[in-house]
Design a protein around this motif. Structure first.
Motif, PDB file in Angstrom:
ATOM      1  N   GLY A 132      56.194  41.515  55.216  1.00 36.98           N
ATOM      2  CA  GLY A 132      55.888  40.109  55.469  1.00 36.98           C
ATOM      3  C   GLY A 132      56.537  39.556  56.714  1.00 36.98           C
ATOM      4  O   GLY A 132      56.758  38.354  56.823  1.00 36.98           O
ATOM      5  N   GLU A 133      56.839  40.413  57.668  1.00 35.92           N
ATOM      6  CA  GLU A 133      57.507  39.991  58.909  1.00 35.92           C
ATOM      7  C   GLU A 133      56.471  39.836  60.027  1.00 35.92           C
ATOM      8  O   GLU A 133      56.376  40.656  60.938  1.00 35.92           O
ATOM      9  N   THR A 134      55.671  38.769  59.945  1.00 33.90           N
ATOM     10  CA  THR A 134      54.611  38.583  60.939  1.00 33.90           C
ATOM     11  C   THR A 134      54.774  37.293  61.741  1.00 33.90           C
ATOM     12  O   THR A 134      53.823  36.829  62.353  1.00 33.90           O
TER      13      THR A 134
END
Length: 147
Positions: A67-69
């Motif tokens: 979820g690192e966007t």
């Protein structure tokens, strides 16, 4: 009747021996005249381009899973902290993801072959100047014929 005893010409064995000798000379001399180093350097740079593509895709997949966007994030891969921009490695972090040969140099998002005749043109560039999550970094091989 008078026989011809003074026959002129070559025998078949003499012709075969000469052809074999010429073949051996050609096989040993040809590599000195054919230079394939430019093709080999271009192939190295194509390999670097493929490695960059794979590394960026793997980092992007891991960023999506974690979820690192966001526009500024980081993940850990192979013991390295990789800085991300919209889920893709930044220009400075891409070099941490690939293991390149010592004949290839990295500077400012570009990979150069150090033994190239034209280092300014024989390069692969990685450009992550994304402004949103819907993009993909540009990975471009620049004039590999100049290698």
């Amino acid at each position: 009747m008078k026989k011809l005893s003074n026959v002129k010409g070559f025998t078949l064995i003499e012709l075969v021996v000469v052809i074999v000798i010429l073949g051996i000379l050609a096989a040993t001399a040809a590599p000195k005249f054919i230079d394939l180093t430019g093709d080999a350097k271009a192939s190295v740079m194509q390999g670097v381009q493929g490695s960059i593509n794979s590394a960026a895709d793997l980092a992007h997949a891991k960023a999506l899973v974690e979820g690192e966007t966001s526009s500024s994030a980081s993940i850990s891969m192979a013991g390295e902290t990789v800085n991300l921009a919209f889920g893709w490695p930044t220009n400075a972090s891409i070099v941490d993801l690939i293991d390149i040969d010592e004949s290839v140099s990295f500077a400012a998002g570009a990979f150069f072959h150090l033994e190239s005749n034209d280092q300014a043109n024989c390069r692969v560039t990685y450009n992550n100047n994304l402004t949103n999550i819907n993009g993909r970094p540009e990975i471009t091989a620049v004039d590999l014929d100049a290698c």
